[in-house]
Motif scaffolding. Structure first.
Motif, PDB file in Angstrom:
ATOM      1  N   UNK A  38      57.612  86.528  44.859  1.00  0.00           N
ATOM      2  CA  UNK A  38      56.991  84.986  44.596  1.00  0.00           C
ATOM      3  C   UNK A  38      57.587  84.270  43.940  1.00  0.00           C
ATOM      4  N   UNK A  39      58.543  84.417  43.633  1.00  0.00           N
ATOM      5  CA  UNK A  39      59.277  83.494  42.174  1.00  0.00           C
ATOM      6  C   UNK A  39      59.558  82.585  42.893  1.00  0.00           C
ATOM      7  N   UNK A  40      59.754  81.140  42.616  1.00  0.00           N
ATOM      8  CA  UNK A  40      60.069  80.126  43.579  1.00  0.00           C
ATOM      9  C   UNK A  40      61.943  79.802  42.914  1.00  0.00           C
ATOM     10  N   UNK A  41      62.343  79.174  44.042  1.00  0.00           N
ATOM     11  CA  UNK A  41      64.009  78.975  44.231  1.00  0.00           C
ATOM     12  C   UNK A  41      64.195  78.097  42.625  1.00  0.00           C
ATOM     13  N   UNK A  42      63.348  77.162  42.296  1.00  0.00           N
ATOM     14  CA  UNK A  42      63.831  76.289  41.618  1.00  0.00           C
ATOM     15  C   UNK A  42      63.592  76.942  39.856  1.00  0.00           C
ATOM     16  N   UNK A  43      63.235  78.398  40.523  1.00  0.00           N
ATOM     17  CA  UNK A  43      63.185  78.609  38.908  1.00  0.00           C
ATOM     18  C   UNK A  43      64.214  80.008  38.106  1.00  0.00           C
ATOM     19  N   UNK A  44      64.888  80.175  38.016  1.00  0.00           N
ATOM     20  CA  UNK A  44      66.178  80.863  38.232  1.00  0.00           C
ATOM     21  C   UNK A  44      66.089  81.173  37.578  1.00  0.00           C
ATOM     22  N   UNK A  45      66.026  81.220  36.040  1.00  0.00           N
ATOM     23  CA  UNK A  45      65.816  81.777  35.613  1.00  0.00           C
ATOM     24  C   UNK A  45      64.411  82.660  35.121  1.00  0.00           C
ATOM     25  N   UNK A  46      63.284  82.072  35.869  1.00  0.00           N
ATOM     26  CA  UNK A  46      62.348  83.520  35.076  1.00  0.00           C
ATOM     27  C   UNK A  46      63.041  84.773  36.816  1.00  0.00           C
ATOM     28  N   UNK A  47      63.637  84.355  37.955  1.00  0.00           N
ATOM     29  CA  UNK A  47      64.422  85.511  38.890  1.00  0.00           C
ATOM     30  C   UNK A  47      65.077  86.191  37.370  1.00  0.00           C
ATOM     31  N   UNK A  48      66.760  85.495  37.114  1.00  0.00           N
ATOM     32  CA  UNK A  48      66.762  86.790  36.467  1.00  0.00           C
ATOM     33  C   UNK A  48      65.975  87.465  35.951  1.00  0.00           C
ATOM     34  N   UNK A  49      64.828  86.761  34.864  1.00  0.00           N
ATOM     35  CA  UNK A  49      64.353  87.996  33.799  1.00  0.00           C
ATOM     36  C   UNK A  49      63.345  89.042  34.252  1.00  0.00           C
ATOM     37  N   UNK A  83      72.228  83.497  44.104  1.00  0.00           N
ATOM     38  CA  UNK A  83      71.363  82.446  42.679  1.00  0.00           C
ATOM     39  C   UNK A  83      71.294  83.306  41.140  1.00  0.00           C
ATOM     40  N   UNK A  84      71.241  84.707  41.111  1.00  0.00           N
ATOM     41  CA  UNK A  84      71.496  85.240  39.816  1.00  0.00           C
ATOM     42  C   UNK A  84      72.865  85.445  39.180  1.00  0.00           C
ATOM     43  N   UNK A  85      73.544  85.372  40.604  1.00  0.00           N
ATOM     44  CA  UNK A  85      75.293  85.064  40.010  1.00  0.00           C
ATOM     45  C   UNK A  85      75.728  84.230  39.375  1.00  0.00           C
ATOM     46  N   UNK A  86      75.070  83.119  40.080  1.00  0.00           N
ATOM     47  CA  UNK A  86      75.118  81.546  39.343  1.00  0.00           C
ATOM     48  C   UNK A  86      74.576  81.054  38.838  1.00  0.00           C
TER      49      UNK A  86
END
Length: 184
Positions: A38-49, A83-86
């Motif tokens: 559910x994490x927004x696409x525009x918040x990659x650092x939250x996805x990574x965490x 996204x994570x890789x970039x």
């Protein structure tokens, strides 16, 4: 609508933290997976965490069930991996790669080859193929993943009465080999 999404994320965080605090790793992992999806696409650092937290809890769960830990990686889309890789720094990518490699080794030792394949194939995605060593290691990991899937398919064919379950496994093996060939 956005407020509802934030409220849901808050509930998932609260439930996840309660589950973590009470030693309910599987519930905590499920909450993390729900937050990640559910994490927004525009918040990659939250996805990574969130991914880092999922790998940490998967590592703990892998001692009892590599299949549950592997399910963490099966739901992550290719877009999320890109996204994570970039967006992740090289230190985080190296940590994710090493932890995922170790999970693959644990699954292999437990003879859970489908989980092993999942870990090795995801592990290959944390490498940057622009780097010569990353390129070589990606090919090796993809072949290890295909090999583990092939062992799992052979075992399923020998032990399962439903031979149709083997076809999707062999299709995944073929897909791995074809992706590896495109890298050659």
């Amino acid at each position: 609508m956005e407020e509802d999404a934030e409220q849901l994320q808050g509930y998932l965080t609260t439930i996840g933290n309660d589950a973590r605090d009470h030693g309910q790793g599987e519930t905590y992992l499920q909450c993390l997976k729900d937050q990640f999806s559910r994490c927004p696409v525009d918040e990659p650092q939250q996805k990574i965490a969130l991914l880092v937290d999922m790998v940490k809890i998967s590592d703990k769960l892998c001692d009892t069930s590599t299949a549950i830990a592997a399910s963490t990686f099966q739901f992550i889309s290719e877009t999320d991996m890109k996204t994570v890789r970039s967006d992740a720094d090289s230190k985080t990518l190296a940590w994710l790669h090493n932890k995922t490699w170790n999970l693959g080794i644990k699954a292999s030792k437990a003879k859970e080859y489908e989980a092993c394949s999942t870990f090795f194939l995801r592990c290959s995605q944390f490498l940057k193929i622009e780097d010569v060593d990353g390129y070589k290691n990606t090919k090796v990991l993809m072949m290890l993943g295909a090999d583990a899937l092939l062992v799992h398919a052979r075992s399923a064919f020998q032990h399962d009465e439903d031979k149709e379950k083997v076809v999707p496994l062999l299709e995944r093996v073929l897909s791995c080999v074809q992706r590896c060939r495109t890298l050659m």
